[in-house]
Write a protein that holds these residues in place. Structure first.
Motif, PDB file in Angstrom:
ATOM      1  N   THR A  42      75.246  10.070  -1.339  1.00  0.00           N
ATOM      2  CA  THR A  42      73.998   9.316  -1.443  1.00  0.00           C
ATOM      3  C   THR A  42      72.968  10.095  -2.251  1.00  0.00           C
ATOM      4  OG1 THR A  42      74.404   8.186   0.622  1.00  0.00           O
ATOM      5  CG2 THR A  42      72.129   8.300  -0.108  1.00  0.00           C
ATOM      6  N   THR A  54      72.663   5.642   5.906  1.00  0.00           N
ATOM      7  CA  THR A  54      72.738   6.502   4.724  1.00  0.00           C
ATOM      8  C   THR A  54      73.407   5.752   3.576  1.00  0.00           C
ATOM      9  OG1 THR A  54      73.107   8.253   6.323  1.00  0.00           O
ATOM     10  CG2 THR A  54      73.277   8.844   4.018  1.00  0.00           C
ATOM     11  N   LEU A  55      74.494   5.066   3.892  1.00  0.00           N
ATOM     12  CA  LEU A  55      75.166   4.274   2.862  1.00  0.00           C
ATOM     13  C   LEU A  55      74.243   3.175   2.348  1.00  0.00           C
ATOM     14  CD1 LEU A  55      78.846   3.672   3.927  1.00  0.00           C
ATOM     15  CD2 LEU A  55      77.979   4.914   1.967  1.00  0.00           C
ATOM     16  N   LEU A  60      80.482   3.373  -4.314  1.00  0.00           N
ATOM     17  CA  LEU A  60      79.952   4.306  -3.320  1.00  0.00           C
ATOM     18  C   LEU A  60      80.984   4.552  -2.214  1.00  0.00           C
ATOM     19  CD1 LEU A  60      77.108   5.534  -3.111  1.00  0.00           C
ATOM     20  CD2 LEU A  60      76.552   3.756  -1.492  1.00  0.00           C
ATOM     21  N   GLY A  87      72.009   4.706  -0.051  1.00  0.00           N
ATOM     22  CA  GLY A  87      72.745   4.985  -1.280  1.00  0.00           C
ATOM     23  C   GLY A  87      72.943   3.712  -2.099  1.00  0.00           C
ATOM     24  N   THR A 144      73.515   9.755  -5.898  1.00  0.00           N
ATOM     25  CA  THR A 144      73.319   8.491  -6.600  1.00  0.00           C
ATOM     26  C   THR A 144      72.114   8.540  -7.524  1.00  0.00           C
ATOM     27  OG1 THR A 144      72.025   7.695  -4.756  1.00  0.00           O
ATOM     28  CG2 THR A 144      74.319   7.002  -4.833  1.00  0.00           C
TER      29      THR A 144
END
Ligand SMILES: Nc1ncnc2c1ncn2[C@@H]1O[C@H](COP(=O)(O)OP(=O)(O)O)[C@@H](O)[C@H]1O
Ligand SMILES: [Mg+2]
Lengths: 664, 292
Positions: free
Chosen positions: A539, A650-651, A136, A654, A542
């Motif tokens: 994200t 956000t990560l 990611l 994700g 994913t």
């Protein structure tokens, strides 16, 4: 309907985001620990992403951008005056860059993982010792690197282009100045050459000023030397006085009475009683108004009871027990009789305000205050055009009436931050537009009155020649800086000449910063914005196919751009126009109830969504640079911090989505 | 002899691919119990769609099992650290089309945290090892032939000098020479003490190299064991000799029949087409490169 009940929404949103980060912290700690060696793996993925972008001819994007910008600048830039031209050029170059990068990298971000999944390259990569977190991060790093590269190239191009524009403007100013000087010396022209041109030729337009600007107020008369300051509304002018009421309670029996009270002072012969024109406006729905002309009595007072009973006032519906609240209401006042000056109470003591809303019904109810006061220090605006305000000069028809005043108040000045020359003076720049309705041949003249509020006797008066949209340099003695605040009043001296004023029209000069640095800060803001969108896109990719991911990212961006609007909607009682529904008549109807329920749920959901999404309106790469103002480091740093604060959750999302996903 | 540990062990490994409706669900693997010992070459045999690839993906942690579990090198399948010691050759060569062979291998080498010198050495070594012509190494993989791509994929699987190599249909897309080379390579890997798990539906591949195998059918093990045991027909005896005259043949048959042998068959053995082809191509190559 009161929407105070929605105040829990941001709290829930923050709790949800907090839980997300917590889940991430709990589930990802092993992967995070592995990041010590993992960044090189992530960067390997990033390099591949970069290579793929390069293979998709990313280098063509800056070329395309430059072409578009050239076409737009040549198509759009007419003779705005030098400052305006640079402003438009910079707007085009930076805005186009921002849009292009957002679109292009947003698409690439949404494609990043779905395309690898479709081509099944994830199978091979996934069999290597790389964690999902590194995967990611790698995608994000690669695309951000692509953004950075493009931004560097585009920044160089912007800088080069602006340098060329600047050189041209300076050359033109130089030539014109010398032409004027030659003509003046030969007495072909009766006006001395414009000093503003010389300043322009010397310093150019690419500046990143660190100048100090004050607070602008316009009025017929202002005196800050008295505490609290005295202001007056000029009769027969375009000045408007705004009284803002956060909310106006009423009872069903009676809407409030407005009571106005002004100190009236007249210049010249009086033709009749002083009159004012008042307008009542609902903030959230400016179409909802009621207006009336009133005559002030000998004491300067007038009373008005609006006719529309429930359009502006909040009340409790006795049938349903629900509160109806149309939100903030503004009372605008204009003085109609030329020659009259209406002195305004500052309203810091509520009962003294020049406008009060009395509720006759409540006066009889013990325990209730019987009036509502507006916010103190009501605003006055002058004649407005194109976002600027204008102050009018003296008038032939009413001689003896002083011109309107634009007043700039500089509070909390720090003396050591202001450079003072060897004569003991500091420098002030005036940048004012001139709108000549009469006396076109005369050069514009302005009177500048500067005083320190603690020592009004030591005031400085200067009469200055004003060149339209050119900087006028003024030197003022440093002794003015001694007091708690400095006031500079500006007014036009020639009848028929209007001065166009912005809050930055008067500025205390400080050494500027390099333009390129300011440009770099603007580009940093663009990079932050693009990076945030990249993270959102990756994200979304994913767990979604690329078309849906693209749609999701777009929706995030659009909603992220109307956060403030949606927030206001729910605070001010929904869509203003829908407030007209007569609840009493429809209350029992089942479809109205269902409709209102659905609308309430929708507003709540929208509000929730918007609070969960990052606010993209925070990123404004243009605000400072187009005003030739240096972006403070704190602003740039806040943007970077804000980006990180949005990127992390956000990560985390994700990662949680990708963590257990099947790669094959 | 060293004690043999199991490199791979599965217990009741089951995979059902989910579907929207129950009828769309696919039972790809049903309660597989597998044990692959260290240092052996293990064959996963079965017709198309029998669950070979599914098994391999489960072992790599690319997909999650529905039930049961798998241990690879003593760790749960999909463990990041064990992946350092595994090489995987996918069924089809899923590589980045926009990179060339060197860049591709360099990328995978980076994923193993090799430094620059290590990467350069490994890339060149393995490209030579799989026999990719130097002329094509700088070209984008999108332009490669299937066999060339396959070689890059193979190099990618060997890049980290893995202890366990998992190959899904290693010979697919290769010419017979390539196939033979791969088989030779697998033999060398075994000599180097590596464990190899390979899946195939080409029986010839498996027959030549495998120590042990299982045969899957519709996700279930039909047969398994050591290759030698499985193929040996203990009740049959075969004799092969040169310069046998027709008279001698008659005599031998008569002797056999007289001593109670049954179902006697005679004939001439044939060389395999594969060997014929290889001999032909080898001769050509010798002629092309007289100095070698
Ligand atoms: N992603 C998937 N979704 C649904 N069914 C699948 C999926 N992958 C494989 N299958 C099914 O699982 C079965 C086993 O497939 P696979 O393991 O690829 O077989 P093999 O490699 O032995 O040819 C097949 O019936 C196939 O259709
Ligand atoms: Mg298969």
């Amino acid at each position: 309907m009161p929407h105070a009940s929605l105040s829990y929404v941001p709290v829930i949103a923050d709790v949800l985001i907090g839980l997300l980060v917590l889940a991430f912290a709990l589930l990802a700690f092993r992967d995070v620990a592995r990041l010590r060696t993992g960044f090189s793996r992530a960067w390997a993925v990033g390099r591949i992403t970069l290579a793929e972008a390069w293979n998709a001819r990313i280098w063509a994007v800056p070329l395309l951008w430059f072409l578009i910008c050239l076409i737009l600048t040549f198509a759009l830039v007419r003779s705005y005056g030098p400052g305006g031209e640079v402003r438009v050029d910079l707007t085009i170059f930076l805005r186009a860059q921002e849009i292009l990068l957002l679109v292009y990298l947003g698409v690439l971000a949404c494609l990043a993982l779905p395309r690898e999944r479709e081509r099944r390259t994830l199978i091979t990569t996934g069999s290597k010792p790389i964690t999902r977190l590194e995967l990611l991060l790698g995608k994000v790093m690669g695309l951000s690197a692509a953004a950075l590269l493009m931004i560097l190239v585009m920044m160089g191009a912007t800088w080069g282009f602006m340098k060329v524009v600047d050189a041209r403007i300076r050359h033109d100013a130089w030539v014109l100045y010398h032409l004027q000087k030659k003509n003046y010396d030969k007495m072909v022209r009766h006006l001395p050459p414009q000093a503003g041109l010389l300043y322009l030729a010397r310093h150019g337009v690419l500046r990143a000023q660190n100048n100090i600007t004050g607070r602008l107020r316009i009025a017929g008369y202002i005196n800050y030397a008295v505490n609290p300051p005295i202001r007056a509304l000029k009769g027969g002018s375009a000045e408007t006085l705004y009284f803002e009421f956060p909310s106006l309670p009423a009872t069903l029996r009676a809407p409030p009475l407005f009571v106005f009270h002004f100190g009236v002072r007249s210049f010249g012969k009086r033709r009749g009683p002083a009159r004012i024109h008042v307008t009542l406006v609902q903030r959230s729905n400016p179409m909802n108004t009621e207006e009336k002309s009133l005559t002030l009595n000998a004491q300067g007072s007038a009373v008005w009871q609006p006719k529309k009973r429930f359009a502006f006032f909040s009340y409790v519906n006795p049938m349903t027990g629900r509160i109806y609240n149309p939100g903030p209401v503004v009372v605008k006042v204009a003085s109609m009789t030329a020659g009259d000056y209406l002195f305004i109470a500052n309203g810091r003591k509520p009962q003294d305000a020049s406008c009060l809303a009395w509720n006759m019904d409540r006066t009889r109810t013990p325990g209730h205050t019987n009036f509502v006061a507006p916010k103190p220090d009501p605003i006055i605006t002058g004649f407005k055009s194109n976002g600027k305000q204008e102050v009018v000069g003296p008038s032939y028809r009413h001689p003896g009436i002083p011109p309107e005043v634009a007043s700039f108040e500089f509070r909390h000045l720090k003396r050591r931050q202001i450079p003072i020359n060897k004569n003991g003076d500091f420098t002030v720049h005036l940048l004012v537009g001139v709108d000549k309705q009469m006396n076109e041949a005369l050069p514009a003249k302005a009177q500048l009155l500067a005083y320190d509020v603690d020592n009004p006797q030591g005031r400085q008066r200067q009469v200055l020649r004003i060149d339209d949209k050119h900087i006028t340099v003024v030197k003022l003695p440093a002794s003015l800086l001694d007091g708690s605040s400095l006031v500079i009043n500006l007014s036009s001296m020639i009848p028929g000449h209007w001065l166009k004023i912005t809050p930055a029209s008067v500025a205390i000069v400080r050494p500027p910063s390099p333009f390129i640095l300011n440009l770099a800060k603007s580009e940093l803001v663009v990079l932050c914005e693009v990076t945030l969108l990249i993270v959102i896109g990756v994200t979304a990719g994913t767990c979604l196919g690329w078309p849906v991911a693209l749609l999701t990212t777009m929706v995030c961006y659009i909603l992220g751009n109307i956060v403030a609007f949606v927030g206001k909607l729910s605070r001010q009682g929904g869509f203003g126009l829908l407030n007209y529904v007569q609840e009493n008549r429809l209350k029992g109807v089942w479809y109205y109830q269902i409709g209102s329920l659905i609308s309430a749920v929708m507003v709540k959901m929208l509000n929730m969504l918007v609070h969960l999404l990052p606010d993209f309106t925070r990123f404004d790469p243009l605000y400072f640079i187009v005003r030739s103002v240096n972006m403070p480091w704190t602003v740039a740093a806040t943007d970077v911090f804000w980006t990180l604060a949005c990127v992390l959750p956000t990560l985390a999302l994700g990662y949680l989505l990708l963590r257990k996903q099947e790669l094959a | 002899m060293v004690a043999q540990y199991s490199a791979i062990q599965t217990r009741q490994l089951t995979k059902v691919y989910p579907g929207f409706w129950k009828s769309q669900q696919v039972l790809a693997l049903w309660q597989l119990n597998l044990q692959v010992l260290q240092g052996e070459i293990f064959g996963l045999l079965g017709p198309n769609g029998s669950g070979k690839t599914t098994t391999i993906k489960l072992l790599l942690g690319l997909i999650n099992p529905t039930a049961g579990d798998a241990l690879v090198m003593g760790q749960r399948a999909g463990d990041q650290n064990t992946r350092r010691r595994i090489g995987y050759l996918p069924e089809e060569s899923y590589l980045y089309r926009f990179l060339n062979a060197r860049q591709t291998l360099d990328f995978y080498a980076r994923l193993f945290n090799m430094n620059r010198a290590q990467r350069r050495r490994a890339v060149d070594y393995y490209l030579d090892f799989v026999g990719l012509e130097p002329a094509v190494r700088g070209r984008r993989i999108g332009t490669y032939s299937k066999g060339q791509t396959r070689r890059v994929a193979l190099a990618q699987a060997l890049l980290n000098n893995p202890d366990l190599i998992i190959m899904d249909e290693p010979t697919s897309g290769l010419d017979p020479v390539g196939m033979l080379e791969i088989k030779g390579m697998i033999g060398r890997l075994k000599q180097a003490g590596k464990t190899v798990l390979l899946s195939s539906h080409q029986l010839a591949d498996v027959e030549d190299v495998c120590d042990r195998l299982v045969i899957l059918y519709r996700g279930q093990v039909e047969l398994g064991g050591a290759l030698a045991d499985l193929l040996e027909r203990r009740e049959v005896f075969q004799l092969e000799a040169r310069a046998v005259s027709p008279e001698l043949q008659e005599k031998l048959i008569a002797v056999a029949r007289g001593n109670g042998a049954q179902d006697i068959r005679t004939g001439r053995p044939r060389v395999r087409l594969e060997d014929l082809f290889k001999r032909l191509v080898d001769a050509k190559r010798q002629a092309e490169q007289p100095h070698v």
